[in-house]
Every structure is written in structure tokens, then in C-alpha cells.
Motif scaffolding. Structure first.
Motif, PDB file in Angstrom:
ATOM      1  N   PHE A  59      14.415  17.330   6.582  1.00  0.00           N
ATOM      2  CA  PHE A  59      13.020  17.271   6.179  1.00  0.00           C
ATOM      3  C   PHE A  59      12.827  17.822   4.770  1.00  0.00           C
ATOM      4  CE2 PHE A  59      12.826  17.131  10.788  1.00  0.00           C
ATOM      5  CZ  PHE A  59      11.991  16.054  10.967  1.00  0.00           C
ATOM      6  N   ILE A  60      13.671  18.788   4.380  1.00  0.00           N
ATOM      7  CA  ILE A  60      13.632  19.301   3.019  1.00  0.00           C
ATOM      8  C   ILE A  60      14.021  18.211   2.040  1.00  0.00           C
ATOM      9  CG2 ILE A  60      14.671  20.943   1.415  1.00  0.00           C
ATOM     10  CD1 ILE A  60      14.971  22.885   3.755  1.00  0.00           C
ATOM     11  N   ALA A  61      15.061  17.443   2.393  1.00  0.00           N
ATOM     12  CA  ALA A  61      15.508  16.343   1.538  1.00  0.00           C
ATOM     13  C   ALA A  61      14.427  15.279   1.421  1.00  0.00           C
ATOM     14  CB  ALA A  61      16.800  15.741   2.097  1.00  0.00           C
ATOM     15  N   MET A  62      13.755  14.992   2.533  1.00  0.00           N
ATOM     16  CA  MET A  62      12.719  13.981   2.527  1.00  0.00           C
ATOM     17  C   MET A  62      11.557  14.359   1.600  1.00  0.00           C
ATOM     18  SD  MET A  62      13.256  11.315   4.574  1.00  0.00           S
ATOM     19  CE  MET A  62      14.273  10.833   5.971  1.00  0.00           C
ATOM     20  N   ALA A  63      11.346  15.698   1.436  1.00  0.00           N
ATOM     21  CA  ALA A  63      10.223  16.160   0.648  1.00  0.00           C
ATOM     22  C   ALA A  63      10.369  15.807  -0.829  1.00  0.00           C
ATOM     23  CB  ALA A  63      10.071  17.668   0.806  1.00  0.00           C
ATOM     24  N   GLN A  64      11.587  15.489  -1.266  1.00  0.00           N
ATOM     25  CA  GLN A  64      11.814  15.167  -2.660  1.00  0.00           C
ATOM     26  C   GLN A  64      12.420  13.765  -2.777  1.00  0.00           C
ATOM     27  OE1 GLN A  64      13.656  18.321  -4.883  1.00  0.00           O
ATOM     28  NE2 GLN A  64      12.635  19.901  -3.709  1.00  0.00           N
ATOM     29  N   THR A  65      11.691  12.817  -2.267  1.00  0.00           N
ATOM     30  CA  THR A  65      12.166  11.444  -2.241  1.00  0.00           C
ATOM     31  C   THR A  65      12.230  10.853  -3.643  1.00  0.00           C
ATOM     32  OG1 THR A  65      11.181  11.133  -0.052  1.00  0.00           O
ATOM     33  CG2 THR A  65      11.759   9.145  -1.285  1.00  0.00           C
ATOM     34  N   ASP A  66      13.336  10.236  -3.965  1.00  0.00           N
ATOM     35  CA  ASP A  66      13.476   9.542  -5.246  1.00  0.00           C
ATOM     36  C   ASP A  66      12.453   8.409  -5.297  1.00  0.00           C
ATOM     37  OD1 ASP A  66      14.361   7.752  -7.323  1.00  0.00           O
ATOM     38  OD2 ASP A  66      16.339   8.654  -7.203  1.00  0.00           O
ATOM     39  N   PRO A  67      11.697   8.307  -6.392  1.00  0.00           N
ATOM     40  CA  PRO A  67      10.663   7.256  -6.500  1.00  0.00           C
ATOM     41  C   PRO A  67      11.201   5.843  -6.286  1.00  0.00           C
ATOM     42  CG  PRO A  67      10.392   8.862  -8.248  1.00  0.00           C
ATOM     43  CD  PRO A  67      11.682   9.206  -7.557  1.00  0.00           C
ATOM     44  N   LYS A  68      12.500   5.628  -6.513  1.00  0.00           N
ATOM     45  CA  LYS A  68      13.028   4.273  -6.368  1.00  0.00           C
ATOM     46  C   LYS A  68      12.987   3.776  -4.921  1.00  0.00           C
ATOM     47  CE  LYS A  68      18.041   4.744  -5.590  1.00  0.00           C
ATOM     48  NZ  LYS A  68      19.363   4.324  -6.087  1.00  0.00           N
ATOM     49  N   TYR A  69      12.760   4.694  -3.976  1.00  0.00           N
ATOM     50  CA  TYR A  69      12.677   4.306  -2.566  1.00  0.00           C
ATOM     51  C   TYR A  69      11.233   4.122  -2.095  1.00  0.00           C
ATOM     52  CZ  TYR A  69      17.469   6.124  -2.587  1.00  0.00           C
ATOM     53  OH  TYR A  69      18.796   6.376  -2.882  1.00  0.00           O
ATOM     54  N   LEU A  70      10.261   4.437  -2.936  1.00  0.00           N
ATOM     55  CA  LEU A  70       8.865   4.481  -2.501  1.00  0.00           C
ATOM     56  C   LEU A  70       8.140   3.158  -2.723  1.00  0.00           C
ATOM     57  CD1 LEU A  70       8.042   8.128  -3.630  1.00  0.00           C
ATOM     58  CD2 LEU A  70       8.760   7.309  -1.378  1.00  0.00           C
ATOM     59  N   ASP A  95       6.818  -0.967   3.572  1.00  0.00           N
ATOM     60  CA  ASP A  95       6.077   0.264   3.311  1.00  0.00           C
ATOM     61  C   ASP A  95       5.397   0.824   4.559  1.00  0.00           C
ATOM     62  OD1 ASP A  95       6.867  -0.165   0.731  1.00  0.00           O
ATOM     63  OD2 ASP A  95       4.850  -0.288  -0.125  1.00  0.00           O
ATOM     64  N   ASP A  96       4.743  -0.032   5.340  1.00  0.00           N
ATOM     65  CA  ASP A  96       3.974   0.441   6.494  1.00  0.00           C
ATOM     66  C   ASP A  96       4.845   1.135   7.536  1.00  0.00           C
ATOM     67  OD1 ASP A  96       1.675  -0.507   5.371  1.00  0.00           O
ATOM     68  OD2 ASP A  96       1.554  -2.312   6.605  1.00  0.00           O
ATOM     69  N   MET A  97       6.118   0.765   7.606  1.00  0.00           N
ATOM     70  CA  MET A  97       7.021   1.344   8.599  1.00  0.00           C
ATOM     71  C   MET A  97       7.868   2.481   8.044  1.00  0.00           C
ATOM     72  SD  MET A  97       6.580  -0.025  11.550  1.00  0.00           S
ATOM     73  CE  MET A  97       8.083   0.533  12.371  1.00  0.00           C
ATOM     74  N   ALA A  98       8.324   2.342   6.811  1.00  0.00           N
ATOM     75  CA  ALA A  98       9.349   3.248   6.287  1.00  0.00           C
ATOM     76  C   ALA A  98       8.817   4.346   5.373  1.00  0.00           C
ATOM     77  CB  ALA A  98      10.414   2.435   5.544  1.00  0.00           C
ATOM     78  N   LEU A  99       7.491   4.349   5.100  1.00  0.00           N
ATOM     79  CA  LEU A  99       6.893   5.401   4.283  1.00  0.00           C
ATOM     80  C   LEU A  99       5.804   6.122   5.071  1.00  0.00           C
ATOM     81  CD1 LEU A  99       6.442   3.568   0.840  1.00  0.00           C
ATOM     82  CD2 LEU A  99       8.362   5.006   1.574  1.00  0.00           C
ATOM     83  N   ASN A 100       5.495   7.356   4.668  1.00  0.00           N
ATOM     84  CA  ASN A 100       4.376   8.049   5.291  1.00  0.00           C
ATOM     85  C   ASN A 100       3.060   7.431   4.830  1.00  0.00           C
ATOM     86  OD1 ASN A 100       4.217   8.972   2.674  1.00  0.00           O
ATOM     87  ND2 ASN A 100       4.253  11.146   3.190  1.00  0.00           N
ATOM     88  N   LYS A 101       1.951   7.892   5.388  1.00  0.00           N
ATOM     89  CA  LYS A 101       0.658   7.261   5.099  1.00  0.00           C
ATOM     90  C   LYS A 101       0.270   7.342   3.629  1.00  0.00           C
ATOM     91  CE  LYS A 101      -1.364   7.710   9.715  1.00  0.00           C
ATOM     92  NZ  LYS A 101      -2.479   8.270  10.530  1.00  0.00           N
ATOM     93  N   SER A 102       0.663   8.420   2.961  1.00  0.00           N
ATOM     94  CA  SER A 102       0.319   8.582   1.545  1.00  0.00           C
ATOM     95  C   SER A 102       1.348   7.934   0.619  1.00  0.00           C
ATOM     96  CB  SER A 102       0.180  10.070   1.207  1.00  0.00           C
ATOM     97  OG  SER A 102       1.396  10.751   1.477  1.00  0.00           O
ATOM     98  N   LYS A 103       2.378   7.318   1.198  1.00  0.00           N
ATOM     99  CA  LYS A 103       3.413   6.603   0.431  1.00  0.00           C
ATOM    100  C   LYS A 103       4.187   7.522  -0.511  1.00  0.00           C
ATOM    101  CE  LYS A 103       1.549   2.869   2.190  1.00  0.00           C
ATOM    102  NZ  LYS A 103       2.081   2.289   3.438  1.00  0.00           N
ATOM    103  N   THR A 104       4.322   8.786  -0.130  1.00  0.00           N
ATOM    104  CA  THR A 104       5.016   9.751  -0.990  1.00  0.00           C
ATOM    105  C   THR A 104       6.378  10.175  -0.453  1.00  0.00           C
ATOM    106  OG1 THR A 104       3.885  11.581   0.126  1.00  0.00           O
ATOM    107  CG2 THR A 104       2.847  10.694  -1.880  1.00  0.00           C
TER     108      THR A 104
END
Length: 206
Positions: free
Chosen positions: A3-14, A137-146
């Protein structure tokens, strides 16, 4: 730690990382090779595809279609995406995809599409997903897309990494720079229809 790693997601995945074409997840790039003719590019790419996509062990990756006159090559990929690995556990999925290459004088257009997954295959036959239902996006990202979502997000991350690896391998092979983005490729849809019946169903291994 995950979850710590997820908190700093590389923008290329967003948001914006997954592109669609005719309802299908589709990654495209155009690779410039100004000094090479269509025939030279076709020969180079056919050699690359033949070496990269070949049956090995459980996998049935292979070149599916070639047309030298049109400068087109289609390959079917089958390999593992490893999410995590330790002495006690292995989390991975089998991925299937098709790669289309169209060569013209001075450039190659590349498309990776028809992406599917076979997850947890050793347990009661596993679970099968398409990229369209699993890494958008709807499945693989959180609601705020971050951030990447905990489950679908790992499929999205590793798929994008595989796409980047494939495109860079082709770029390195041609020794040229790549310009990503949609492009028009005469013949690509025709190639797609020619091979649809060949690689529609995932191969089941024993």
C-alpha cells in the motif's frame, strides 16, 4: 508495504495510460527509421518477431501472419506477468496478446491489442479476464484516478511495462527514435480479421 508503494504511483500508469480503438484496448506507436526501405524494415522486423515469438515450454507464442508485399506481420504473444515472487509464494498471470507490425518506407507502425489474462490457473481452472474489463480506468484506478487499485492495478502496471519493453525492443532493433500515438495503418484490420480464428481461444496447458 504494497500500500505504501501504491501511494506513489508513477503517472505513466494513471489516467490516459490505456487507449482504446473500436472498443478494444490498443497500444500504438510509430517508429521512425528514415534510412531504411519498406523491404529492409520488413526483413528486420520478421527476424525480430520470429525470435521473440516462438513456442517454448507451456507457451505457444508464434508469428501468426506475414505479407511481404503489404509489409505486415502479426504475432501472438503468450507469457507470464509476475506480480510478486518469494520463496513461499508466486503471484502471476498468463497474458495473451497480439502484436501487429506494418512497415513502410522509413517507418514501422506497431499495435499491441487483443489482450487477455488467465490468472491463478492452477486453482480450479483459474480466472480469465479481458483487458477491456480489467485494466481500464474504472477498474484499475481509485475513484480520484491518483492510485492503482489493489487487484486490477497490478495487471494494468505489468501490462504497460510489457508494452514498453516490446516497443523499446523494436526501437532498439531499428536503432531509431519512437513517436508514440495513434496512426493509420493500411492493412492492419485486414490482417486482424485473417488471424482472428487462429488465436481466439487461450491454449490450455496440462
Amino acid at each position: 508495504l504494497p500500500f505504501i508503494a501504491m501511494a506513489q504511483t508513477d503517472p505513466k500508469y494513471l489516467a490516459g495510460a490505456i487507449t482504446m480503438d473500436d472498443g478494444k484496448v490498443s497500444f500504438k506507436t510509430e517508429i521512425q527509421a528514415p534510412s531504411l526501405t519498406k523491404d529492409q524494415l520488413y526483413g528486420t522486423m520478421l527476424k525480430w518477431a520470429t525470435e521473440r515469438f516462438k513456442p517454448e515450454g507451456k507457451f505457444n507464442a508464434r508469428v501468426l501472419y506475414t505479407n511481404e508485399d503489404e509489409g505486415t506481420i502479426a504475432a501472438g504473444g503468450e507469457e507470464y506477468l509476475v506480480f510478486s515472487s518469494s520463496a513461499l509464494s508466486l503471484d502471476r498471470t498468463r497474458i495473451y496478446y497480439q502484436l501487429f507490425i506494418t512497415c513502410e518506407n522509413g517507418k514501422c507502425d506497431i499495435e499491441m491489442t487483443r489482450i487477455r489474462y488467465w490468472y491463478d490457473e492452477a486453482r480450479d481452472g483459474g480466472e480469465k479476464y479481458s483487458a477491456e474489463e480489467w485494466i481500464v480506468d474504472d477498474m484499475a484506478l481509485n475513484k480520484s484516478k491518483t492510485k492503482l487499485a489493489p487487484i486490477c492495478g497490478k495487471f494494468r502496471r505489468e501490462t504497460i511495462d510489457l508494452k514498453d519493453t516490446l516497443f523499446k525492443s523494436i526501437q532498439d532493433t531499428l536503432g531509431s527514435s519512437s513517436r508514440a500515438g495513434p496512426s493509420t495503418r493500411p492493412g492492419t484490420r485486414a490482417v486482424s480479421s485473417c488471424i482472428s480464428s487462429i488465436a481466439r481461444t487461450p491454449r490450455t496447458s496440462s
